[in-house]
Design a protein around this motif. Sequence first.
Motif, PDB file in Angstrom:
ATOM      1  N   GLU A  92       0.825  -1.217   0.000  1.00  0.00           N
ATOM      2  CA  GLU A  92       0.000   0.000   0.000  1.00  0.00           C
ATOM      3  C   GLU A  92       0.852   1.257   0.000  1.00  0.00           C
ATOM      4  O   GLU A  92       0.578   2.218  -0.735  1.00  0.00           O
ATOM      5  N   VAL A  93       1.866   1.262   0.835  1.00  0.00           N
ATOM      6  CA  VAL A  93       2.704   2.456   0.954  1.00  0.00           C
ATOM      7  C   VAL A  93       3.476   2.691  -0.346  1.00  0.00           C
ATOM      8  O   VAL A  93       3.527   3.815  -0.869  1.00  0.00           O
ATOM      9  N   VAL A  94       4.060   1.627  -0.899  1.00  0.00           N
ATOM     10  CA  VAL A  94       4.848   1.783  -2.125  1.00  0.00           C
ATOM     11  C   VAL A  94       3.945   2.219  -3.280  1.00  0.00           C
ATOM     12  O   VAL A  94       4.325   3.080  -4.085  1.00  0.00           O
ATOM     13  N   LYS A  95       2.753   1.656  -3.357  1.00  0.00           N
ATOM     14  CA  LYS A  95       1.845   2.044  -4.440  1.00  0.00           C
ATOM     15  C   LYS A  95       1.546   3.549  -4.389  1.00  0.00           C
ATOM     16  O   LYS A  95       1.609   4.245  -5.407  1.00  0.00           O
ATOM     17  N   GLU A  96       1.282   4.050  -3.189  1.00  0.00           N
ATOM     18  CA  GLU A  96       1.003   5.494  -3.093  1.00  0.00           C
ATOM     19  C   GLU A  96       2.229   6.320  -3.478  1.00  0.00           C
ATOM     20  O   GLU A  96       2.109   7.359  -4.160  1.00  0.00           O
ATOM     21  N   MET A  97       3.417   5.874  -3.040  1.00  0.00           N
ATOM     22  CA  MET A  97       4.632   6.618  -3.381  1.00  0.00           C
ATOM     23  C   MET A  97       4.814   6.677  -4.900  1.00  0.00           C
ATOM     24  O   MET A  97       5.180   7.715  -5.466  1.00  0.00           O
ATOM     25  N   ILE A  98       4.554   5.559  -5.560  1.00  0.00           N
ATOM     26  CA  ILE A  98       4.770   5.509  -7.016  1.00  0.00           C
ATOM     27  C   ILE A  98       3.676   6.286  -7.739  1.00  0.00           C
ATOM     28  O   ILE A  98       3.941   6.948  -8.751  1.00  0.00           O
ATOM     29  N   ASP A  99       2.461   6.248  -7.219  1.00  0.00           N
ATOM     30  CA  ASP A  99       1.407   7.123  -7.764  1.00  0.00           C
ATOM     31  C   ASP A  99       1.884   8.577  -7.755  1.00  0.00           C
ATOM     32  O   ASP A  99       1.767   9.300  -8.746  1.00  0.00           O
ATOM     33  N   LYS A 100       2.412   8.995  -6.630  1.00  0.00           N
ATOM     34  CA  LYS A 100       2.832  10.393  -6.485  1.00  0.00           C
ATOM     35  C   LYS A 100       4.030  10.703  -7.388  1.00  0.00           C
ATOM     36  O   LYS A 100       4.076  11.761  -8.036  1.00  0.00           O
ATOM     37  N   LEU A 101       4.994   9.804  -7.434  1.00  0.00           N
ATOM     38  CA  LEU A 101       6.160  10.028  -8.303  1.00  0.00           C
ATOM     39  C   LEU A 101       5.727  10.129  -9.761  1.00  0.00           C
ATOM     40  O   LEU A 101       6.152  11.027 -10.493  1.00  0.00           O
ATOM     41  N   CYS A 102       4.897   9.184 -10.189  1.00  0.00           N
ATOM     42  CA  CYS A 102       4.521   9.129 -11.598  1.00  0.00           C
ATOM     43  C   CYS A 102       3.711  10.354 -12.013  1.00  0.00           C
ATOM     44  O   CYS A 102       3.840  10.831 -13.142  1.00  0.00           O
ATOM     45  N   ALA A 103       2.891  10.867 -11.095  1.00  0.00           N
ATOM     46  CA  ALA A 103       2.088  12.043 -11.427  1.00  0.00           C
ATOM     47  C   ALA A 103       2.937  13.303 -11.497  1.00  0.00           C
ATOM     48  O   ALA A 103       2.537  14.300 -12.092  1.00  0.00           O
ATOM     49  N   ASP A 104       4.111  13.273 -10.905  1.00  0.00           N
ATOM     50  CA  ASP A 104       4.855  14.519 -10.697  1.00  0.00           C
ATOM     51  C   ASP A 104       5.606  15.000 -11.940  1.00  0.00           C
ATOM     52  O   ASP A 104       5.398  16.123 -12.398  1.00  0.00           O
ATOM     53  N   LEU A 105       6.455  14.142 -12.511  1.00  0.00           N
ATOM     54  CA  LEU A 105       7.280  14.643 -13.643  1.00  0.00           C
ATOM     55  C   LEU A 105       6.423  14.967 -14.847  1.00  0.00           C
ATOM     56  O   LEU A 105       6.597  16.070 -15.396  1.00  0.00           O
ATOM     57  N   PRO A 106       5.548  14.151 -15.383  1.00  0.00           N
ATOM     58  CA  PRO A 106       5.172  12.788 -14.975  1.00  0.00           C
ATOM     59  C   PRO A 106       6.079  11.719 -15.623  1.00  0.00           C
ATOM     60  O   PRO A 106       6.805  11.995 -16.562  1.00  0.00           O
ATOM     61  N   PHE A 107       5.981  10.502 -15.046  1.00  0.00           N
ATOM     62  CA  PHE A 107       6.560   9.310 -15.670  1.00  0.00           C
ATOM     63  C   PHE A 107       5.407   8.548 -16.308  1.00  0.00           C
ATOM     64  O   PHE A 107       4.433   8.207 -15.631  1.00  0.00           O
TER      65      PHE A 107
END
Lengths: 334, 334
Positions: free
Chosen positions: A237-252
Motif C-alpha cells: 500500500e505504501v509503495v503504491k502510493e509513493m509511485i502514484d505520487k512520483l509518476c504524477a509529478d514529472l510525470p513518468f
Amino acid sequence: MLKPKKILNNPNHVRQELLDGLVYAYQGELTPIKEFCSAYRKSIASDQVIIVSGGGSGHEPTFAGFIGKGGIDACALGEVFTSPSPDQIIEVTKAAHKGKGVLFLYGNYSGDSMNFDIAAEILAEEGIETKTVRTTDDIASAPLDRMSDRRGVGGIMFVYKLTGAAAQFKHYDLDKLQAVAKKANFNTRTIGVALSGSALPQSSTFNFELADDEIEIGIGIHGEAGLRRQKLTTTDEVVKEMIDKLCADLPFNRGDKVCVAINDLGSLSYTELLIVSRKVGMELAERGITTYDIAIGHFCTSLEMSGFSISFLKLDDELQALYDLPCETFGWRK
Amino acid sequence: MLKPKKILNNPNHVRQELLDGLVYAYQGELTPIKEFCSAYRKSIASDQVIIVSGGGSGHEPTFAGFIGKGGIDACALGEVFTSPSPDQIIEVTKAAHKGKGVLFLYGNYSGDSMNFDIAAEILAEEGIETKTVRTTDDIASAPLDRMSDRRGVGGIMFVYKLTGAAAQFKHYDLDKLQAVAKKANFNTRTIGVALSGSALPQSSTFNFELADDEIEIGIGIHGEAGLRRQKLTTTDEVVKEMIDKLCADLPFNRGDKVCVAINDLGSLSYTELLIVSRKVGMELAERGITTYDIAIGHFCTSLEMSGFSISFLKLDDELQALYDLPCETFGWRK
C-alpha cells in the motif's frame, strides 16, 4: 520514550572521523584536507571541469562517498546536518581545480546555498569560474509549481553519476555540464517515508517521534515533516502510493525508460528493503514503464532513521549514454 | 520494553517476497523456482562446476544476493533464520547443474548441514556428485581447538567470491574447488558486536534485549550469545579488542596481506560504520598488516539488529589471483 543508541568516540568529532574512514575506504584515491574537513580525488584529469559538492554529514555515503571515477571530484563535509562553511568549499575547490571551471552541485537547502554562493564570489575574485546547480528532487517538500523550493534528497546520486560521466569521459565544458546537471535534476524525482526519526550525535532524543503504529509519508532527510502521518499499513500500500505520487509529478508515463534507486534511510532492514523493491518492480511493470537499471541499498541516509526513499530518473538519449559509462565510487559502483 | 517496528505485507511471506525483490534487482539475470523458493543464475557456463548455497532468510544480501558473475550459481532460501529444506536444495541444484559436479557451500549450522547432507545423498542416487564446505569464520562461536564447531557468518562473502572466481573463470574441477573453498574459509575470520537484537517477522519482541548502555561482544547472526556483555564504550576501544581477537586467531601477522569486510548487521548507521572503518584502518596500519582491499556496507545482516562485524581474509598467491577477478553480484560489486 525511545532513546537513541549509538557507538561513537567523541560525538563532536563525527565528521572528522568519518572522513578518516572514507580515506581508508578509498585506499589512496582520496586526498583529504583535514583542517578544512574536505577531500578530492587524486586522478582528476588536467582538462576537465571539476564537480564540487558538499553538505551536512550524517547522510553517508552522500555526499563525499560519491567522489570517484564517474562521480564527483571534491566535497566539503559539514557537521552533522549542517552546511559546510565557505572556507571549506573554497579550499577544496582551489585544491582540485584544473583551470577549466567548477560546477557546484549540491542539495537545495538555504545554508548550503548561502555558503556555496559566498564561496563562488570569493573564488570569482581569484579568477576561478563556478556555476551552480541545486538538486530539488524531493517531491513532498513543495508543490510542483514551486519546484525551485523543493529540497534535494537521495536522487542526487543520479545527478552526480550523469554529470560525473559528462565531465570525466565526455569532457563537457562548464556551460554544457551545468545544462546536463539541470536536466538530470529535472528528470529525477524522489519520495521517502519514515518509521522512526534519527538523533544528532550529541542528542539523547530523536528529532521526531512516531507512534508504534505510525508512518510518515514524504519525510525529509533531516526529519523535515512530510505530507502526513498515517497508520502503518503494508509495504504494498505504501509503495503504491509513493509511485502514484512520483509518476504524477514529472510525470513518468507508459513507454518511459527510468533508472530506479531504492534507498534505505538508515536502519530499515535489507530484508524489508527487498520487499519494497518487489513492489516497485510490479508497479512499474503494470504501468508500462521500463526499468532501465535499478540500485538498491544505502545511498542517502539520515543517520539511524528507519525508512526508505524511491527515486526515479527519466532517461533520454543523452542521459542514457552518460548513464552507461562507468561509475566506481564508494557509495555506488555499477 | 522496546518493540520491533517493521513494514511488511504478510509476515509469513517474507522469503517469497524478498525472492521477488531479488529477481527484480537482478533484472533478468536470475531464474527463480518459485514453488521451491530458490533461484539460479542464467549464464552458467556448460563446463563449470556449480556452487550452490542456501540458508535462512533475514541475512540479506546473504545468501542469494551473492549469485552472479564471480559469485555463486544457485541458492535455496529458507524461512527467516531457518534452514532450507532438502527438496528446495535438490530442485535448484538439478536446475542449475551442468554435469560437472556441485560444491555445496554454506554456513555451519546443524539444520543446514542436515538438510544439505540429505540433499547430497538423494542427488548422488541420481548421479549428481556433490562435495561440501561449511564456513566457520565466527571466532567467537567456539575456541580455536574446536574450529569445526564454529558458526559461519559474514566472512562467507570472501569464500563465495574466491570460489566463484575459481569455478567461473579458472574452471577448477570439483576437488580443486573444494580445496580452495576450504583454504578460503580457513583464512577468513570474523567477529561481530551488537547494540540491539532483532525480531522475527511474526514476533512482537526482540530475540534478546540489551540495556541502553550495553554492548554484546562476539554476537552471532541469529542473536546467538557472544563472548560477553559489557558497558558500551567507544568505537575505538571496541574495534581494538575485536582486531586483537581476530589477529590472535588465525593469526594475522605483520607483513600479511588481508582483505577486510566491515559489515553492518542491519541498523547501525552508515555514519557510525565509517567511524568503525577508520579505526580498523589505523589498527591494521599500526600492526604492519597490509589492507589489500576493503568492503564496507551491508553484506550479512541479521534483520534489524544494530551492530557490525569485521572479517579478515588472509591472501596467498592463489587467493590473491582469484580475488583480483571480477565480482558482479547484487550484494557485492568490485
